[in-house]
Design a protein around this motif. Structure first.
Motif, PDB file in Angstrom:
ATOM      1  N   MET A   1       0.855  -1.277   0.099  1.00  0.00           N
ATOM      2  CA  MET A   1       0.071   0.107  -0.034  1.00  0.00           C
ATOM      3  C   MET A   1       0.893   1.322   0.093  1.00  0.00           C
ATOM      4  N   ALA A   2       0.636   2.071  -0.927  1.00  0.00           N
ATOM      5  CA  ALA A   2       1.604   3.330  -0.936  1.00  0.00           C
ATOM      6  C   ALA A   2       0.397   4.574  -0.917  1.00  0.00           C
ATOM      7  N   LEU A   3       0.806   5.594  -0.136  1.00  0.00           N
ATOM      8  CA  LEU A   3       0.302   6.939  -0.049  1.00  0.00           C
ATOM      9  C   LEU A   3       0.774   7.906  -0.718  1.00  0.00           C
ATOM     10  N   PHE A   4       0.146   8.356  -1.691  1.00  0.00           N
ATOM     11  CA  PHE A   4       0.729   9.599  -2.618  1.00  0.00           C
ATOM     12  C   PHE A   4      -0.006  10.777  -2.329  1.00  0.00           C
ATOM     13  N   LYS A   5       0.243  11.862  -2.981  1.00  0.00           N
ATOM     14  CA  LYS A   5      -0.232  13.053  -2.932  1.00  0.00           C
ATOM     15  C   LYS A   5      -1.986  13.050  -2.963  1.00  0.00           C
ATOM     16  N   ASP A   6      -2.223  12.402  -4.101  1.00  0.00           N
ATOM     17  CA  ASP A   6      -3.639  12.503  -4.776  1.00  0.00           C
ATOM     18  C   ASP A   6      -4.410  10.967  -4.700  1.00  0.00           C
ATOM     19  N   ASN A   7      -3.713  10.073  -4.048  1.00  0.00           N
ATOM     20  CA  ASN A   7      -4.415   8.621  -3.951  1.00  0.00           C
ATOM     21  C   ASN A   7      -3.713   7.915  -2.875  1.00  0.00           C
ATOM     22  N   ILE A   8      -4.526   7.050  -2.572  1.00  0.00           N
ATOM     23  CA  ILE A   8      -3.755   5.632  -1.764  1.00  0.00           C
ATOM     24  C   ILE A   8      -4.147   4.582  -2.771  1.00  0.00           C
ATOM     25  N   HIS A   9      -2.814   3.834  -3.033  1.00  0.00           N
ATOM     26  CA  HIS A   9      -2.605   3.015  -4.218  1.00  0.00           C
ATOM     27  C   HIS A   9      -1.999   1.697  -3.694  1.00  0.00           C
ATOM     28  N   CYS A  10      -2.776   0.646  -4.222  1.00  0.00           N
ATOM     29  CA  CYS A  10      -2.220  -0.625  -3.920  1.00  0.00           C
ATOM     30  C   CYS A  10      -1.704  -1.535  -5.124  1.00  0.00           C
ATOM     31  N   GLU A  11      -0.377  -1.128  -5.472  1.00  0.00           N
ATOM     32  CA  GLU A  11       0.077  -1.796  -6.728  1.00  0.00           C
ATOM     33  C   GLU A  11       0.024  -3.316  -6.922  1.00  0.00           C
ATOM     34  N   ALA A  12       0.104  -4.068  -5.958  1.00  0.00           N
ATOM     35  CA  ALA A  12      -0.298  -5.473  -6.229  1.00  0.00           C
ATOM     36  C   ALA A  12      -1.514  -5.787  -6.547  1.00  0.00           C
ATOM     37  N   ARG A  13      -2.427  -5.029  -6.437  1.00  0.00           N
ATOM     38  CA  ARG A  13      -4.019  -5.500  -6.706  1.00  0.00           C
ATOM     39  C   ARG A  13      -4.289  -4.417  -7.757  1.00  0.00           C
ATOM     40  N   ASP A  14      -3.485  -3.585  -8.159  1.00  0.00           N
ATOM     41  CA  ASP A  14      -4.340  -2.414  -9.263  1.00  0.00           C
ATOM     42  C   ASP A  14      -5.107  -1.631  -8.778  1.00  0.00           C
ATOM     43  N   GLN A  15      -5.132  -1.179  -7.575  1.00  0.00           N
ATOM     44  CA  GLN A  15      -6.408  -0.540  -6.925  1.00  0.00           C
ATOM     45  C   GLN A  15      -5.776   0.873  -6.233  1.00  0.00           C
ATOM     46  N   LYS A  16      -6.857   1.578  -6.773  1.00  0.00           N
ATOM     47  CA  LYS A  16      -6.577   2.852  -5.969  1.00  0.00           C
ATOM     48  C   LYS A  16      -7.748   3.714  -5.394  1.00  0.00           C
ATOM     49  N   PHE A  17      -7.730   4.523  -4.497  1.00  0.00           N
ATOM     50  CA  PHE A  17      -8.603   5.367  -4.046  1.00  0.00           C
ATOM     51  C   PHE A  17      -8.417   6.762  -4.263  1.00  0.00           C
ATOM     52  N   GLU A  18      -9.135   7.643  -4.973  1.00  0.00           N
ATOM     53  CA  GLU A  18      -8.543   8.893  -5.247  1.00  0.00           C
ATOM     54  C   GLU A  18      -9.922   9.748  -5.266  1.00  0.00           C
ATOM     55  N   PRO A  19      -9.483  11.026  -5.343  1.00  0.00           N
ATOM     56  CA  PRO A  19     -10.605  12.118  -5.275  1.00  0.00           C
ATOM     57  C   PRO A  19     -10.715  12.362  -6.785  1.00  0.00           C
ATOM     58  N   LEU A  20     -11.833  12.788  -7.117  1.00  0.00           N
ATOM     59  CA  LEU A  20     -12.007  13.169  -8.535  1.00  0.00           C
ATOM     60  C   LEU A  20     -12.566  14.598  -8.428  1.00  0.00           C
ATOM     61  N   GLY A  21     -12.269  15.387  -9.628  1.00  0.00           N
ATOM     62  CA  GLY A  21     -12.706  16.929  -9.638  1.00  0.00           C
ATOM     63  C   GLY A  21     -14.144  16.969 -10.082  1.00  0.00           C
ATOM     64  N   ALA A  22     -14.864  17.916 -10.330  1.00  0.00           N
ATOM     65  CA  ALA A  22     -16.289  18.002 -10.886  1.00  0.00           C
ATOM     66  C   ALA A  22     -16.428  18.180 -12.161  1.00  0.00           C
TER      67      ALA A  22
END
Length: 130
Positions: A1-22
């Motif tokens: 699990m990696a924390l980036f400026k714009d998302n939380i990303h799990c490279e092993a599962r190719d998953q991410k949680f990120e905010p989207l704009g309008a």
């Protein structure tokens, strides 16, 4: 699990949680399992809702969650979803795929008129809290 400026990303599962704009024009090509939309009443159009709903099309169990106050625009996507939720809750529409909760004051009849309970009465505040 990696924390980036714009998302939380799990490279092993190719998953991410990120905010989207309008800006719905920048969201094409999304493949969304779950979406959380905050303050749906503030959306000026239904474009973001439609893009996210379409983006769940390849998922077996997609989830879209909207959190909002009702707002006042009766032509908005928020009002539409609020109205649909009321119909499901009242048994007018049967939809086992839809879950909704509406926290609000009760309607009462006073002097032959239907209106909401007085919001200034502290005893009714509990009805509008989660």
């Amino acid at each position: 699990m990696a924390l980036f400026k714009d998302n939380i990303h799990c490279e092993a599962r190719d998953q991410k949680f990120e905010p989207l704009g309008a800006d719905s024009d920048t969201m094409d090509g999304l493949n969304v399992h779950a979406a959380l939309i905050d303050e749906l009443h503030a959306h000026k159009t239904r474009a973001v809702w439609e893009v996210l709903e379409t983006a769940t099309g390849s998922r077996r169990q997609p989830l879209i969650i909207a959190i909002s106050t009702a707002g006042t625009d009766r032509q908005s996507v928020c009002w539409e979803k609020n109205d649909y939720t009321r119909q499901v809750l009242e048994g007018i529409v049967e939809d086992d795929t839809w879950f909704g909760i509406i926290f609000t004051l009760d309607e009462i009849e006073e002097n032959g008129e239907r209106k909401l309970e007085d919001w200034r009465n502290e005893e009714v505040w509990i009805k509008a809290k989660s």
